[in-house]
Design an enzyme around this catalytic site. Structure first.
Site, PDB file in Angstrom:
ATOM      1  N   HIS A 113       6.076 -12.275   5.728  1.00 24.93           N
ATOM      2  CA  HIS A 113       5.784 -11.846   4.658  1.00 24.93           C
ATOM      3  C   HIS A 113       7.029 -11.469   3.676  1.00 24.93           C
ATOM      4  CE1 HIS A 113       5.479  -8.249   6.850  1.00 24.93           C
ATOM      5  NE2 HIS A 113       6.137  -7.598   6.231  1.00 24.93           N
ATOM      6  N   LEU A 114       7.230 -11.572   2.536  1.00 26.44           N
ATOM      7  CA  LEU A 114       8.509 -11.284   1.756  1.00 26.44           C
ATOM      8  C   LEU A 114       8.085 -10.054   1.007  1.00 26.44           C
ATOM      9  CD1 LEU A 114      10.991 -13.102   1.255  1.00 26.44           C
ATOM     10  CD2 LEU A 114       9.729 -14.005  -0.707  1.00 26.44           C
ATOM     11  N   ILE A 170       0.822  -1.112  -0.098  1.00 25.90           N
ATOM     12  CA  ILE A 170      -0.067  -0.015   0.010  1.00 25.90           C
ATOM     13  C   ILE A 170       0.948   1.355  -0.088  1.00 25.90           C
ATOM     14  CG2 ILE A 170      -0.122   0.540   2.572  1.00 25.90           C
ATOM     15  CD1 ILE A 170      -3.334   0.541   1.878  1.00 25.90           C
ATOM     16  N   ASN A 218      11.767  -8.535   6.742  1.00 23.12           N
ATOM     17  CA  ASN A 218      12.134  -7.794   8.122  1.00 23.12           C
ATOM     18  C   ASN A 218      11.613  -8.705   9.206  1.00 23.12           C
ATOM     19  OD1 ASN A 218      12.879  -5.371   7.090  1.00 23.12           O
ATOM     20  ND2 ASN A 218      10.822  -4.740   6.596  1.00 23.12           N
TER      21      ASN A 218
HETATM   22  P1  AMP Z   1       7.138  -4.913   7.266  1.00 26.35           P
HETATM   23  O1  AMP Z   1       7.486  -3.511   7.957  1.00 26.35           O
HETATM   24  O2  AMP Z   1       8.230  -5.805   6.968  1.00 26.35           O
HETATM   25  O3  AMP Z   1       6.081  -5.483   8.347  1.00 26.35           O
HETATM   26  O4  AMP Z   1       6.196  -4.593   6.077  1.00 26.35           O
HETATM   27  C1  AMP Z   1       4.662  -4.414   6.001  1.00 26.35           C
HETATM   28  C2  AMP Z   1       4.228  -3.753   4.701  1.00 26.35           C
HETATM   29  O5  AMP Z   1       2.943  -3.953   4.645  1.00 26.35           O
HETATM   30  C3  AMP Z   1       4.796  -2.336   4.933  1.00 26.35           C
HETATM   31  O6  AMP Z   1       5.505  -1.974   3.532  1.00 26.35           O
HETATM   32  C4  AMP Z   1       3.059  -1.612   4.602  1.00 26.35           C
HETATM   33  O7  AMP Z   1       3.232  -0.552   3.787  1.00 26.35           O
HETATM   34  C5  AMP Z   1       2.308  -2.733   4.186  1.00 26.35           C
HETATM   35  N1  AMP Z   1       0.956  -2.773   4.356  1.00 26.35           N
HETATM   36  C6  AMP Z   1       0.343  -2.627   5.413  1.00 26.35           C
HETATM   37  N2  AMP Z   1      -0.962  -2.559   5.349  1.00 26.35           N
HETATM   38  C7  AMP Z   1      -1.274  -2.907   4.048  1.00 26.35           C
HETATM   39  C8  AMP Z   1      -2.306  -3.174   3.379  1.00 26.35           C
HETATM   40  N3  AMP Z   1      -3.625  -3.102   3.825  1.00 26.35           N
HETATM   41  N4  AMP Z   1      -2.251  -3.442   1.937  1.00 26.35           N
HETATM   42  C9  AMP Z   1      -1.094  -3.487   1.476  1.00 26.35           C
HETATM   43  N5  AMP Z   1      -0.062  -3.401   2.066  1.00 26.35           N
HETATM   44  C10 AMP Z   1       0.060  -3.101   3.600  1.00 26.35           C
END
Ligand code: AMP
Length: 114
Positions: free
Chosen positions: A101-102, A32, A88
């Site tokens: 998640h990757l 997002i 992360n």
């Molecule tokens: P992390 O910091 O590795 O946990 O990455 C989480 C990622 O999820 C971040 O880059 C956010 O921008 C993304 N994110 C959070 N909510 C959503 C959502 N509803 N749809 C798509 N991406 C999201």
């Protein structure tokens, strides 16, 4: 399924998303807040908080996520130009969503890691 987990809610369909790919173990969606021209997320269907929580019996899941990233990179046209895979893990990494998640980042020359 963890009720207050945003990725569990996306996997369940509670939060709608465009799925670039889906199979029995993961989905691929667009981030997002993209940090590159192409920024995809390969999200496990099972709620596993971090990569560090993957135990031996779940190790094939990590390979599966990499394969899904490879397919998604081909689908969005960055397979030949290259891309970065990031997981992360915990507070110092900046992990925002505690659901495995990757990140798949590409579509331009990326800066150095740091
Ligand atoms: P992390 O910091 O590795 O946990 O990455 C989480 C990622 O999820 C971040 O880059 C956010 O921008 C993304 N994110 C959070 N909510 C959503 C959502 N509803 N749809 C798509 N991406 C999201």
């Amino acid at each position: 399924m963890v009720a207050d987990c945003v990725f569990c809610r996306i996997v369940s369909g509670d939060i709608p998303s465009e799925r670039l790919l889906e199979d029995k173990r993961c989905i691929v969606i667009r981030d997002i807040h993209p940090q590159a021209p192409q920024h995809l997320l390969v999200v496990t269907k099972a709620h596993i908080p971090t990569a560090a929580d993957v135990r031996e019996e779940k190790l094939p899941l990590l390979g599966h996520l990499v394969m899904a990233a490879t397919k998604a990179a081909e689908q969005v046209g960055i397979a030949k130009t290259g891309y970065r895979l990031v997981i992360n893990n915990g507070p110092d990494s900046g992990q925002e969503v505690p659901h495995l998640h990757l990140h798949v980042l590409g579509g331009a020359k990326l800066g150095r890691l740091g």
